[in-house]
Write an enzyme that holds these catalytic residues in place. Structure first.
Site, mmCIF file in Angstrom:
data_model
loop_
_atom_site.group_PDB
_atom_site.id
_atom_site.type_symbol
_atom_site.label_atom_id
_atom_site.label_comp_id
_atom_site.label_asym_id
_atom_site.label_seq_id
_atom_site.Cartn_x
_atom_site.Cartn_y
_atom_site.Cartn_z
ATOM 1 N N GLU A 271 -10.167 29.792 69.432
ATOM 2 C CA GLU A 271 -11.235 28.802 69.511
ATOM 3 C C GLU A 271 -10.735 27.672 70.405
ATOM 4 O O GLU A 271 -9.662 27.100 70.139
ATOM 5 C CB GLU A 271 -11.576 28.271 68.114
ATOM 6 C CG GLU A 271 -12.765 27.351 68.105
ATOM 7 C CD GLU A 271 -13.124 26.881 66.706
ATOM 8 O OE1 GLU A 271 -14.023 26.016 66.600
ATOM 9 O OE2 GLU A 271 -12.514 27.349 65.723
ATOM 10 N N ARG B 140 -0.365 35.243 58.128
ATOM 11 C CA ARG B 140 -0.309 34.176 59.120
ATOM 12 C C ARG B 140 1.102 33.583 59.122
ATOM 13 O O ARG B 140 1.865 33.755 58.170
ATOM 14 C CB ARG B 140 -1.342 33.084 58.836
ATOM 15 C CG ARG B 140 -1.160 32.370 57.521
ATOM 16 C CD ARG B 140 -2.123 31.210 57.396
ATOM 17 N NE ARG B 140 -1.799 30.158 58.351
ATOM 18 C CZ ARG B 140 -2.555 29.073 58.536
ATOM 19 N NH1 ARG B 140 -3.681 28.929 57.857
ATOM 20 N NH2 ARG B 140 -2.208 28.145 59.391
ATOM 21 N N LYS C 293 -4.930 23.031 63.341
ATOM 22 C CA LYS C 293 -5.299 22.196 64.488
ATOM 23 C C LYS C 293 -5.971 20.901 64.034
ATOM 24 O O LYS C 293 -5.807 19.860 64.676
ATOM 25 C CB LYS C 293 -6.192 22.986 65.446
ATOM 26 C CG LYS C 293 -5.414 23.958 66.314
ATOM 27 C CD LYS C 293 -6.267 24.577 67.401
ATOM 28 C CE LYS C 293 -7.092 25.725 66.909
ATOM 29 N NZ LYS C 293 -7.790 26.442 67.997
#
Length: 554
Positions: free
Chosen positions: A38, A264, A274
């Site tokens: 993204e 992850r 983020k």
């Protein structure tokens, strides 16, 4: 192809085993993966794991890997982030398949697919607020309840959805939801939102659209359009897998990827959200996304990390289905291991203490040739000079020291690296009692050899005053003072306010001729890299410390 597959069997993780099985059963002729970031921030070390996995798979199996930007949120998507993401991937040594892809290029198709779900009575336009949708959805212990708008006619839903597209409503007034099962044990399947209104200029489509698909709706369809074979994502999307398959099945999309989830990356002393990283920037705790203390790929690059070290780190942590906290020292080991082979050896004095050699003439200048690397002669040599005034590190002298101290004291000689043995004769202090300089003598018979009549305990680094240039050194520590800042509610409470220390010292003048070599090991200090931006800003050569010399072995 068969030979490639046989080699891959040696890689012990479940994803490679799945791919091997698929190829053996001739499920696919070519492997096609994708990396779908993204563009709402810079890539970090967690993304590096996904980059490594997806691009290495395509490389090993002679397949393809797409770079696809998930730009479905006009509030956060930006060309700046697109540019930085491309730069980071190229820096890591990977090239994506053909041109880069964008979910925004599929907006027309996605809109038509959404209409298809409405026509099949599998989606409806909801007027509940965001808060109300959350309340109606229920919890793991409490079943959800149907929206009062769930049973609207197909015709009304089609009209409302068209009106949404034409801008007749404001943000939050309406949304499009899938009609699945409000009693599902999987909360994701309780009528998830597929489209929402966002009246914000999109960096690519401008003001053409004011409704945007959610990740869950657009991702699986985009995979299908691009003919992805294996859709790899982190474990946080495990519950979304069921929705991924539901959307494709109910849109009657025959050929599509299967989603596989892996753990992850969670790294000690680091946050990899983020959203939280943006807070550090907004509160000026760091200077930006590429601050060398940040876990971003660009931050690591400026700090002196290499693509090879990051790839090796990703290789060592492997791929599994279990989340766990990775030791930061493993990442440090990978960069230290690489730099040990490629960094030129020089001397730098970060905490200068002046030494005057009293038994040398003022204009005395002795040239000494030193290898740039002790193990690799082909890396060349450089010159150092021994003369009357030199600098040593302040930590390498003590007036009074215990028996374990192996450096310079009033009663203990020490060897200068590549040079002579020196001995203290006199100490000069300022009015506050701090040492200003030390007067020493040198033993002219000890150039690169020990005296025959006594034992020398230690060796220290040094720089000749005439053969030095002023330099600035930026020394970094972890931004957070606790191992797992993600585990606490108020992570800002654990900021390490001494995560950067700036010191002024000296480096060898001959280093300037070797600037193109990029990576340097300053003996006994660590590995450093020149920060070009800071050098221009400070009008003084500035070094970022990458890592210390010693660390945990793996």
């Amino acid at each position: 192809m068969e030979n490639k597959i046989m080699k891959i069997h040696k890689i012990n993780n479940f994803i490679y085993k799945i791919i091997n099985k698929d190829l053996k059963n001739k499920k696919y002729k070519k492997i096609h993966t994708r990396f779908p970031p993204e563009p709402n921030g810079f890539l970090h070390i967690g993304h590096a794991k996904s980059i490594y996995l997806n691009f290495e798979i395509s490389k090993i199996y002679n397949g393809k890997c797409n770079l696809r930007f998930d730009d479905t949120n006009p509030n956060t998507a930006s060309k700046i982030y697109v540019k930085s993401i491309k730069k980071d991937i190229k820096w890591m040594g990977y090239i994506w398949n053909k041109k880069s892809f964008y979910v925004s290029q599929y907006f027309n198709k996605l809109y038509k697919y959404a209409q298809k779900l409405i026509k099949n009575n599998l989606a409806y336009v909801d007027k509940l607020s965001k808060k109300e949708i959350k309340e109606y959805r229920g919890t793991l212990k409490k079943k959800g309840q149907n929206s009062p708008y769930r049973n609207q006619t197909i015709e009304k839903n089609m009209k409302l959805f068209k009106d949404m597209k034409n801008g007749k409503f404001q943000d939050g007034d309406l949304c499009l939801r899938a009609k699945i099962n409000m009693n599902s044990a999987n909360i994701v399947m309780r009528d998830p939102v597929l489209y929402r209104i966002k009246k914000k200029l999109h960096y690519r489509t401008k003001n053409k659209w004011c409704i945007y698909p959610t990740y869950d709706f657009s991702h699986c369809i985009s995979d299908s359009i691009e003919k992805i074979t294996h859709s790899l994502c982190s474990l946080e999307f495990l519950d979304n897998n069921q929705l991924y398959q539901w959307i494709l099945r109910n849109l009657n999309i025959k050929k599509h990827a299967k989603q596989y989830e892996f753990s992850r990356l969670n790294l000690e002393y680091t946050i990899l959200s983020k959203r939280k990283l943006k807070v550090l920037i907004e509160k000026k705790i760091v200077s930006g996304w590429n601050d060398p203390r940040m876990p971003t790929i660009s931050g690591l690059r400026i700090r002196g990390y290499t693509p090879k070290s990051i790839k090796n780190f990703c290789k060592k942590i492997g791929v599994s289905k279990k989340n766990h906290l990775i030791e930061f020292s493993l990442l440090e080991y990978c960069i230290r291991n690489h730099l040990n082979n490629i960094a030129c050896r020089f001397m730098a004095i970060i905490n200068p203490l002046k030494i005057v050699i009293i038994n040398l003439p003022r204009k005395y200048k002795e040239k000494i040739i030193v290898n740039n690397h002790p193990l690799y002669p082909d890396m060349g040599t450089h010159k150092i000079y021994f003369n009357k005034i030199i600098y040593i590190d302040k930590n390498d002298f003590q007036e009074v020291a215990n028996k374990k101290y192996r450096r310079l004291t009033i009663n203990q000689e020490v060897r200068l690296r590549y040079s002579y043995v020196i001995k203290v004769k006199k100490i000069k202090k300022n009015s506050l009692g701090y040492i200003k300089k030390i007067y020493c003598t040198y033993d002219k018979n000890t150039l690169n050899k020990n005296p025959v009549d006594r034992k020398i305990k230690g060796v220290i680094h040094w720089i000749s005053k005439k053969n030095s240039i002023p330099a600035k050194f930026r020394i970094f520590q972890h931004i957070f003072s606790i191992k797992n800042p993600d585990s606490v509610k108020n992570y800002l409470k654990y900021i390490n306010h001494e995560s950067i220390k700036i010191q002024n010292g000296f480096v060898e003048k001959s280093l300037i001729k070797n600037v193109k070599k990029k990576f340097f090991q300053f003996e006994r200090e660590g590995y450093f890299i020149i920060d070009k931006k800071e050098t221009i800003k400070n009008k003084k050569i500035t070094f970022n410390k990458t890592i210390s010399l010693k660390g945990k072995k793996y």
